[in-house]
Write an enzyme that holds these catalytic residues in place. Structure first.
Site, short mmCIF file in Angstrom:
data_model
loop_
_atom_site.label_atom_id
_atom_site.label_comp_id
_atom_site.label_asym_id
_atom_site.label_seq_id
_atom_site.Cartn_x
_atom_site.Cartn_y
_atom_site.Cartn_z
N GLY A 1 0.73 -4.98 0.91
CA GLY A 1 -0.46 -5.02 0.06
C GLY A 1 -0.19 -5.63 -1.30
N GLU B 1 -0.45 -9.25 -0.71
CA GLU B 1 -1.88 -9.50 -0.45
C GLU B 1 -2.68 -9.51 -1.76
OE1 GLU B 1 -1.84 -6.30 2.61
OE2 GLU B 1 -2.97 -7.74 3.81
N ALA C 1 0.87 -1.17 0.00
CA ALA C 1 0.00 0.00 0.00
C ALA C 1 0.91 1.22 0.00
CB ALA C 1 -0.87 -0.02 1.25
N GLU D 1 4.58 -5.32 7.24
CA GLU D 1 3.79 -4.28 7.92
C GLU D 1 4.23 -4.02 9.36
OE1 GLU D 1 2.52 -6.48 5.81
OE2 GLU D 1 0.94 -5.56 4.60
#
Ligand code: CAA
Length: 259
Positions: A112, A115, A66, A135
């Site tokens: 992300g 993911e 992200a 993270e």
């Protein structure tokens, strides 16, 4: 379709989606996620698309996570909203799509980014790829389904190790633990994904969708067996089922129409 952060092209019934923010290692900002959501919905709704290959621009990263710079000032409520919206519109939308998605992991797949790859139905990695969920190095946990999908793919012990240590692993290690289906040289990455989708394209489209739905129900639904039973029954009502069994009896190749 013209996007700012995404290259989208349909060729021979395969939708190629390339996340195109190479300077930021293809990090997922809000605009990219919105564009992805639109492209995923399009893939699900058109007969023209029989499968999707998702990759990142350049040779360094699939997606490095992200966009950290975008959420740096967020509070708890904004963080929760970011995860919820992203999961609903992109990550869960990929997993529940009636079309098979293959992640072609061409470099870093972190946070992300991993993911996103895990939300896809299959993963192929180039031999230079590095995968991880870093993270906790930011004081966060994975928010786009990573705690759930990594556990489903590699088991609880390995998932907790990877998430709590934030270790990056190589493509070969990822293949060993079942996180990716295949590892290939970077130059063969897209053709390996094409080979798989070209096989799937020869199969009955509605049966392919029903199979994906039933497999996904095994990990997400209370009763995946019930989903399989219902999906199995529905297959009998399709023209492709009639064609498939007729072709078998007549000893010829089936021609499926997706009806
Ligand atoms: N968000 C925003 N920008 C990012 C980014 C990210 N996730 N990852 C890389 N970039 C940017 C860098 O800031 C840098 O930009 P500038 O040139 O403007 O400084 C550019 O991409 C190139 O990156 P680096 O200079 O860092 O490249 P490197 O080769 O030295 O390192 C890397 C590569 C190891 C992948 C490193 O970039 C990195 O650690 N990136 C962050 C990985 C990460 O922590 N991802 C998890 C994000 S949080 C998340 O995803 C939450 C969630 O689950 C929802």
């Amino acid at each position: 379709m013209a996007y700012q952060n995404l290259i989208s092209e349909v060729k021979e019934n395969i939708l190629y989606l390339t996340i195109n923010r190479e300077k930021a290692l293809n990090a997922l900002n809000k605009d990219t996620l919105s564009e992805l959501a639109e492209a995923i919905a399009y893939a699900g709704n058109t007969d023209e698309v029989r499968g999707v290959i998702l990759t990142g621009a350049g040779e360094k990263a699939f997606v490095a996570g992200a966009d950290i710079k975008e959420f740096a000032d967020y509070n708890g409520e904004q963080g929760e909203e970011l995860a919820k919206k992203g999961q609903n519109e992109v990550f869960n939308a990929i997993e529940t799509s009636p079309k098979p998605f293959i992640a072609a992991i061409n470099g870093f797949a972190l946070g992300g980014g991993l993911e996103l790859a895990m939300a896809c139905h299959m993963r192929i990695a180039s031999d230079n790829a590095k995968l991880g969920l870093p993270e906790v190095t930011l004081g966060l946990i994975p928010g786009y389904g990573g705690t759930q999908r990594l556990t489903q793919l590699v088991g609880k012990g390995k998932a907790i190790e990877l998430i709590t240590t934030a270790n990056m692993i190589t493509a070969t290690e990822a293949e060993k633990i079942g996180l990716v289906n295949y590892v290939v040289p970077l130059e063969d990455l897209i053709s390996k994904a094409q080979d798989i989708l070209n096989l799937i394209k020869q199969r009955a489209p509605l049966a392919v969708s029903a199979a994906i739905k039933s497999v996904i129900a095994s990990v997400n639904d209370a009763d995946g067996f019930a989903v399989e039973i219902e999906s199995f029954g529905k297959c009998f009502e399709t023209a492709d089922f009639k064609e498939g069994v007729t072709a078998f009896v007549e000893k010829r190749k089936a021609v499926f129409v997706g009806k």
